[in-house]
Scaffold this motif. Structure first.
Motif, PDB file in Angstrom:
ATOM      1  N   LEU B  62       0.828  -1.207   0.000  1.00 38.32           N
ATOM      2  CA  LEU B  62       0.000   0.000   0.000  1.00 38.32           C
ATOM      3  C   LEU B  62       0.862   1.258   0.000  1.00 38.32           C
ATOM      4  CD1 LEU B  62      -2.714  -1.243   2.476  1.00 38.32           C
ATOM      5  CD2 LEU B  62      -2.829  -1.152   0.000  1.00 38.32           C
ATOM      6  N   GLU B  63       2.040   1.144   0.627  1.00 37.46           N
ATOM      7  CA  GLU B  63       2.980   2.259   0.651  1.00 37.46           C
ATOM      8  C   GLU B  63       3.325   2.675  -0.784  1.00 37.46           C
ATOM      9  OE1 GLU B  63       6.170   1.256   3.338  1.00 37.46           O
ATOM     10  OE2 GLU B  63       7.606   2.182   1.979  1.00 37.46           O
ATOM     11  N   ASN B  66       0.121   3.882  -2.805  1.00 33.13           N
ATOM     12  CA  ASN B  66      -0.261   5.255  -2.479  1.00 33.13           C
ATOM     13  C   ASN B  66       0.758   6.254  -2.995  1.00 33.13           C
ATOM     14  OD1 ASN B  66      -2.793   5.080  -1.024  1.00 33.13           O
ATOM     15  ND2 ASN B  66      -1.649   3.854   0.441  1.00 33.13           N
ATOM     16  N   THR B 162      -0.672  -4.654  10.996  1.00 33.13           N
ATOM     17  CA  THR B 162       0.032  -3.653  10.186  1.00 33.13           C
ATOM     18  C   THR B 162       0.583  -4.261   8.904  1.00 33.13           C
ATOM     19  OG1 THR B 162       2.063  -4.064  11.409  1.00 33.13           O
ATOM     20  CG2 THR B 162       0.688  -2.252  12.158  1.00 33.13           C
ATOM     21  N   HIS B 164       0.539  -6.070   5.270  1.00 36.15           N
ATOM     22  CA  HIS B 164      -0.403  -6.000   4.165  1.00 36.15           C
ATOM     23  C   HIS B 164      -1.013  -7.347   3.849  1.00 36.15           C
ATOM     24  CE1 HIS B 164       2.361  -2.521   3.631  1.00 36.15           C
ATOM     25  NE2 HIS B 164       1.197  -1.994   3.902  1.00 36.15           N
ATOM     26  N   GLN B 167      -4.053  -7.410   5.886  1.00 36.20           N
ATOM     27  CA  GLN B 167      -5.040  -6.463   5.357  1.00 36.20           C
ATOM     28  C   GLN B 167      -5.718  -7.020   4.099  1.00 36.20           C
ATOM     29  OE1 GLN B 167      -2.996  -2.656   5.190  1.00 36.20           O
ATOM     30  NE2 GLN B 167      -2.534  -2.773   7.378  1.00 36.20           N
ATOM     31  N   VAL B 195      -1.326  -8.552  19.026  1.00 39.32           N
ATOM     32  CA  VAL B 195      -0.860  -7.871  17.820  1.00 39.32           C
ATOM     33  C   VAL B 195       0.638  -8.101  17.654  1.00 39.32           C
ATOM     34  CG1 VAL B 195      -0.408  -5.596  16.857  1.00 39.32           C
ATOM     35  CG2 VAL B 195      -2.656  -6.125  17.814  1.00 39.32           C
ATOM     36  N   LEU B 196       1.039  -8.621  16.501  1.00 37.51           N
ATOM     37  CA  LEU B 196       2.445  -8.928  16.256  1.00 37.51           C
ATOM     38  C   LEU B 196       2.926  -8.170  15.021  1.00 37.51           C
ATOM     39  CD1 LEU B 196       1.980 -12.687  17.013  1.00 37.51           C
ATOM     40  CD2 LEU B 196       3.283 -11.098  18.417  1.00 37.51           C
ATOM     41  N   ASP B 197       4.257  -8.084  14.865  1.00 41.61           N
ATOM     42  CA  ASP B 197       4.806  -7.160  13.889  1.00 41.61           C
ATOM     43  C   ASP B 197       4.669  -7.610  12.446  1.00 41.61           C
ATOM     44  OD1 ASP B 197       5.905  -4.628  13.715  1.00 41.61           O
ATOM     45  OD2 ASP B 197       7.835  -5.470  13.150  1.00 41.61           O
ATOM     46  N   ASN B 198       4.928  -8.869  12.156  1.00 44.43           N
ATOM     47  CA  ASN B 198       4.728  -9.356  10.792  1.00 44.43           C
ATOM     48  C   ASN B 198       4.506 -10.862  10.832  1.00 44.43           C
ATOM     49  OD1 ASN B 198       7.323 -10.706  10.756  1.00 44.43           O
ATOM     50  ND2 ASN B 198       8.243  -8.689  10.410  1.00 44.43           N
ATOM     51  N   LEU B 200       6.292 -13.418  10.038  1.00 42.96           N
ATOM     52  CA  LEU B 200       7.363 -14.231  10.617  1.00 42.96           C
ATOM     53  C   LEU B 200       7.302 -14.205  12.129  1.00 42.96           C
ATOM     54  CD1 LEU B 200      10.297 -13.315   8.242  1.00 42.96           C
ATOM     55  CD2 LEU B 200       9.434 -15.599   8.689  1.00 42.96           C
ATOM     56  N   THR B 326      -8.466  -0.317   5.602  1.00 46.69           N
ATOM     57  CA  THR B 326      -7.692   0.438   6.589  1.00 46.69           C
ATOM     58  C   THR B 326      -8.606   1.327   7.415  1.00 46.69           C
ATOM     59  OG1 THR B 326      -7.103   1.939   4.778  1.00 46.69           O
ATOM     60  CG2 THR B 326      -5.416   0.445   5.529  1.00 46.69           C
ATOM     61  N   THR B 330      -8.742   1.010  11.349  1.00 50.32           N
ATOM     62  CA  THR B 330      -8.475   2.174  12.204  1.00 50.32           C
ATOM     63  C   THR B 330      -9.600   2.340  13.215  1.00 50.32           C
ATOM     64  OG1 THR B 330      -7.387   3.199  10.315  1.00 50.32           O
ATOM     65  CG2 THR B 330      -7.875   4.630  12.166  1.00 50.32           C
ATOM     66  N   LEU B 334      -7.028  -1.089  15.426  1.00 51.47           N
ATOM     67  CA  LEU B 334      -5.906  -1.962  15.061  1.00 51.47           C
ATOM     68  C   LEU B 334      -4.796  -1.199  14.354  1.00 51.47           C
ATOM     69  CD1 LEU B 334      -7.920  -5.092  13.889  1.00 51.47           C
ATOM     70  CD2 LEU B 334      -6.422  -4.934  15.878  1.00 51.47           C
ATOM     71  N   LEU B 335      -5.102  -0.016  13.859  1.00 48.66           N
ATOM     72  CA  LEU B 335      -4.068   0.799  13.200  1.00 48.66           C
ATOM     73  C   LEU B 335      -3.990   2.165  13.875  1.00 48.66           C
ATOM     74  CD1 LEU B 335      -4.586   0.145   9.390  1.00 48.66           C
ATOM     75  CD2 LEU B 335      -2.587  -0.437  10.742  1.00 48.66           C
TER      76      LEU B 335
END
Lengths: 490, 335
Positions: B62-63, B66, B162, B164, B167, B195-198, B200, B326, B330, B334-335
């Motif tokens: 999405l980065e 956008n 967070t 994608h 998402q 909630v975890l970072d990614n 992995l 998103t 939000t 969660l965001l």
């Protein structure tokens, strides 16, 4: 320059106004923002307190006691500056994944940041007149009481300045906190940016973050007060009588060694471990050299540019004092209160709308660096200018030297050391900058920091290690330069 | 002194200036959100075959999407590659793609091309639940991914909002179940989940028993098993069936930007990525994603569940709505 520095702040403010108060309030007044606020505040306060205690305690031990091998300890206590906070976090987390959350942040981030307090306090201790303390002792005050009532108040500006830097660094910190899995405003802005780019939520959180930073700046101004602390007259420089540690000497030395082991030993062990274990199969020399080259190029170019821009700002502020020049100087500090991610967001948007030709060029990236790190250079150059006697300029002019020649032959040599220190600080900051670089760097430009980041966030610890090691290595000369300057100043 | 300062400055700036691209740029600029590692394996093969020079700008779905929208006509990008399709929709809805060539479309079954035909799928990944074999069993896994919102899962499930990947899964739930159900589901997950970072980190957390189950894509587990299993030996996969939204297959996309001045080369690159040879190379790579060209397939030796045994819900990849997702996330905090 002042205008450039105000671009990010104007961007955030304009955005908040544009979406209207109702929607802005909805985006700010929600549970997640509350959680982020609480996380950010307690991490900032915790690290500021820990760094204050560590910084003052260590500076006192090294400067004012008879602890053995002072020079060595001084070097080792400045050295963590060469290890970026996110490399330090990577070391702790990759060796033991339980170092996450608040405790991890307090320990790991404080171990990275304490030299920011230690360095100015050491410089301040060296400049103090020991006569005040001796007077206190002669009046029957104990060592402890003298320390608390005489010494500590004199250290206040250095201590507060250092602690303020710790606070601002923490508010802007991204890499270390992301690795430690501790969400704050900055990491949340980054995540939101990734999902919505120029989204309303990301910009509103940035607005709250800016307010936090301004509060911190104001708080420091209030606490610093207007007390005069300079000694009147040079007098004869004397070395104060060191505190005899006696039997405490061995445990105190052990304490110092333990701290150095935590701050420098752990990252070193982790790097060597991952280099040995993880990178045996893959060691991309070409990519490493390219990343190192662009890192050094960007950091050196940015350092030179930023220092050159700092010169006129500091010059005006010192040599032509007035309301307007003070305003110009202060406006450059505003950007210091903004994390790289917000500055980058503003630069992406504004450059696309106003000067699309510079979008994704090195020029735009360097401009963002200049905005982010100008205050570091201004502080340093300003201090140098304050100490360069104006009378020498006047003498040169009266002898018929032109203004440019005077600047070149008289003023510049006098302030050269502080120019160097300012440039070194900026160099260190750019070499380890992550978020603005990720967003603004021209296509195909990888720096050591961004390459390290893409490997370590994929949990490829081994692949990340060589980048981290190189990052530390290229930070060493600038750190040595800063350490040297403290020695000259004494 | 000042001469020396200026000289030093110029020397220091030289490498920067030369990296500005004044010496001639690459033939193709690719905004790449696919796994960087995979593309640095495949792109050199293309360069070797065609003699063209490709520059990757790596980022997240999405980065980059956008960013492309913000850049509009000014974008230096020629081709856009993603891991998931909602990001493709953002660029497509902004009218920034040009139609993918017939040759490329002929390589990929219609199911994996959006109705607009402005981009094409290149690889696919299946949603899975990872569970800790010490504390759970396949029988304890829910029938639907929606069940993770039930109170019984409180404190037991991990996910990476967070990321994608997650998402994209939410966008499938949104498409299959509608806005209200998705909102309820997200609120339940926000209350229940860690909630975890990614992805992995999700797998690691499941492996170490921090959570019993985690939502991710299939290949993370198979890859780790192929390496040493350090992060996955206590983990097994649960595939949803019966066209549950949790059986969603997410598609990596490739599209050509309309504003590109390298149309021919850009189309050639997309054709290359969809052709049997490159598809088989990707299937044989470490990536373990499913190729979409019917002439290529993942080797049975890898143990990866065969593509035709999956039971995904039928969803037009063009309909996945990233921005709405998103927004809902939000809202759910969660965001």
């Amino acid at each position: 320059m002042a205008v450039l520095a105000l671009v990010p702040l104007g961007f955030v403010a304009t955005y908040a106004v544009a979406i209207g108060p109702a929607e802005a309030w909805d985006l700010v007044a929600r549970p997640r923002v509350g959680m982020l606020f609480w996380n950010t505040v307690r991490a900032a306060v915790g690290c500021m307190v820990l760094c204050a205690v560590l910084g003052v305690g260590l500076a006192f031990l090294v400067e004012r006691t008879d602890v053995p091998a002072k020079g060595l300890w001084h070097g080792l206590l400045v050295a963590p500056l060469a290890v970026p906070a996110f490399v330090n976090s990577y070391a702790w987390v990759s060796l033991d994944r339980s170092w996450t959350g608040y405790d991890g942040v307090l320990l790991v981030v404080s171990l990275s940041y304490f030299p920011l307090v230690y360095l100015p306090v050491v410089a301040s201790l060296r400049g103090l007149d020991p006569a005040l303390e001796e007077a206190a002792w002669s009046l029957g005050h104990s060592r402890r009481r003298t320390f608390l009532t005489v010494l500590l108040p004199q250290l206040r500006p250095a201590l507060l300045g250092g602690v303020l830097l710790v606070g601002l660094h923490l508010l802007a910190e991204f890499g270390a906190l992301q690795l430690l899995r501790y969400p704050t405003f900055t990491t949340a802005i980054y995540d939101l940016y990734g999902s919505t780019f120029n989204g309303a939520a990301a910009n509103m959180i940035a607005g709250v973050l800016v307010l936090c930073c301004l509060l911190l700046l104001l708080g420091e101004l209030r606490l610093r007060g207007h007390q005069r602390l300079a000694r009147v007259g040079q007098g004869a420089a004397r070395t104060p009588e060191p505190v005899r540690l006696g039997r405490a000497r061995v445990p105190v030395t052990g304490l110092l060694a333990g701290l150095v082991a935590l701050a420098l030993g752990v990252p070193l062990v982790a790097l060597l471990h991952w280099l040995r274990v993880g990178s045996s199969t893959e060691f991309p020399v070409g990519e490493l050299l390219a990343a190192a080259g662009s890192t050094v190029g960007l950091a050196a170019g940015g350092a030179v540019l930023t220092t050159l821009l700092a010169l006129p700002v500091a010059w005006l502020a010192v040599r032509h004092r007035g309301r307007l020049t003070t305003l110009i100087e202060r406006s450059t500090y505003v950007a210091h209160a903004l994390p790289g991610i917000v500055v980058a967001l503003a630069f992406v948007t504004v450059s696309l709308q106003v000067v699309p030709i510079v979008y994704q060029t090195t020029l735009l990236l360097l401009a963002a660096y200049a905005v982010l790190f100008l205050p570091r250079a201004v502080v340093s150059v300003r201090a140098g200018l304050e100490q360069a006697p104006l009378v020498l300029d006047d003498v040169a002019r009266s002898l018929g030297t032109g203004p440019l020649a005077t600047a070149r032959r008289v003023t510049l040599p006098m302030i050269a050391p502080s120019l160097g220190a300012g440039a070194a600080l900026v160099f260190l900051a750019i070499a380890t900058e992550l978020t603005a670089t990720l967003m603004l760097s021209p296509i195909g430009t990888d720096t050591l920091a961004t390459s390290f980041w893409s490997a370590s966030s994929d949990l490829r610890y081994g692949a990340a290690a060589p980048y981290a090691l190189l990052l530390v290595l290229i930070s060493v000369p600038a750190t040595v330069l800063l350490m040297r300057r403290e020695r000259i100043a004494s | 002194m000042s001469k020396r300062v200026i000289a030093t400055a110029l020397v220091a700036l030289a490498p920067v200036l030369s990296s500005c691209g004044l010496l001639g740029g690459p033939d193709l600029v690719v905004y790449n959100a696919q796994h960087e590692e995979l593309m640095t394996e495949i792109v050199p093969l293309f360069e070797e075959e065609t003699g063209l020079e490709v520059e990757l700008r790596n980022g997240k779905d999405l980065e980059l999407a956008n960013q492309l929208v913000a850049e509009g006509d000014q974008s230096p990008a020629d081709v856009f590659l993603t891991e998931n399709s909602p990001a493709m929709s953002i660029v497509d809805n902004a009218g920034l793609f040009t139609a993918v060539s017939e040759d490329a479309l002929a390589n990929i079954p219609d199911d994996y091309v959006p109705s607009s035909q402005n981009w094409t799928g290149i690889l696919a990944r299946s949603t899975v639940v990872m569970y800790n074999t010490g504390s759970s069993s396949a029988a304890e896994m829910p029938e639907s991914i929606l069940d993770f919102a039930d109170p019984e899962w409180e404190g037991r499930v991990g996910f990476s909002p967070t990321g994608h990947d997650f998402q994209a899964i939410v966008s499938a739930v949104l498409e299959a179940e509608g806005e209200e159900a998705t909102r309820d589901w997200l609120e339940g997950l926000a209350a229940n989940g860690t909630v975890l970072d990614n992805n992995l980190v999700v797998m690691q957390a499941v492996n170490e028993g921090e959570v019993e189950a985690g939502i991710a894509y299939h290949y993370y587990w198979y890859r780790d098993q192929q390496e040493a299993g350090d992060n996955s030996d206590n983990v097994q996969l649960h595939f949803f069936d019966g066209q549950d939204p949790g059986a969603f297959i997410s598609i990596s996309g490739a599209g050509v930007l309309a504003a590109s001045d390298q149309q021919e080369n850009a189309q050639r690159f997309v054709e290359y990525l969809t052709a049997a040879e490159a598809q088989q190379a990707m299937a044989d790579s470490y990536a373990l994603e499913y190729p979409l060209n019917p002439e290529a397939s993942i080797s049975g030796d890898t143990g990866v569940k065969p593509f035709d045994e999956l039971e995904p819900p039928a969803i037009d990849p063009a309909t996945l709505n990233g921005p709405k997702v998103t927004e809902l996330m939000t809202e759910a905090g969660l965001l």
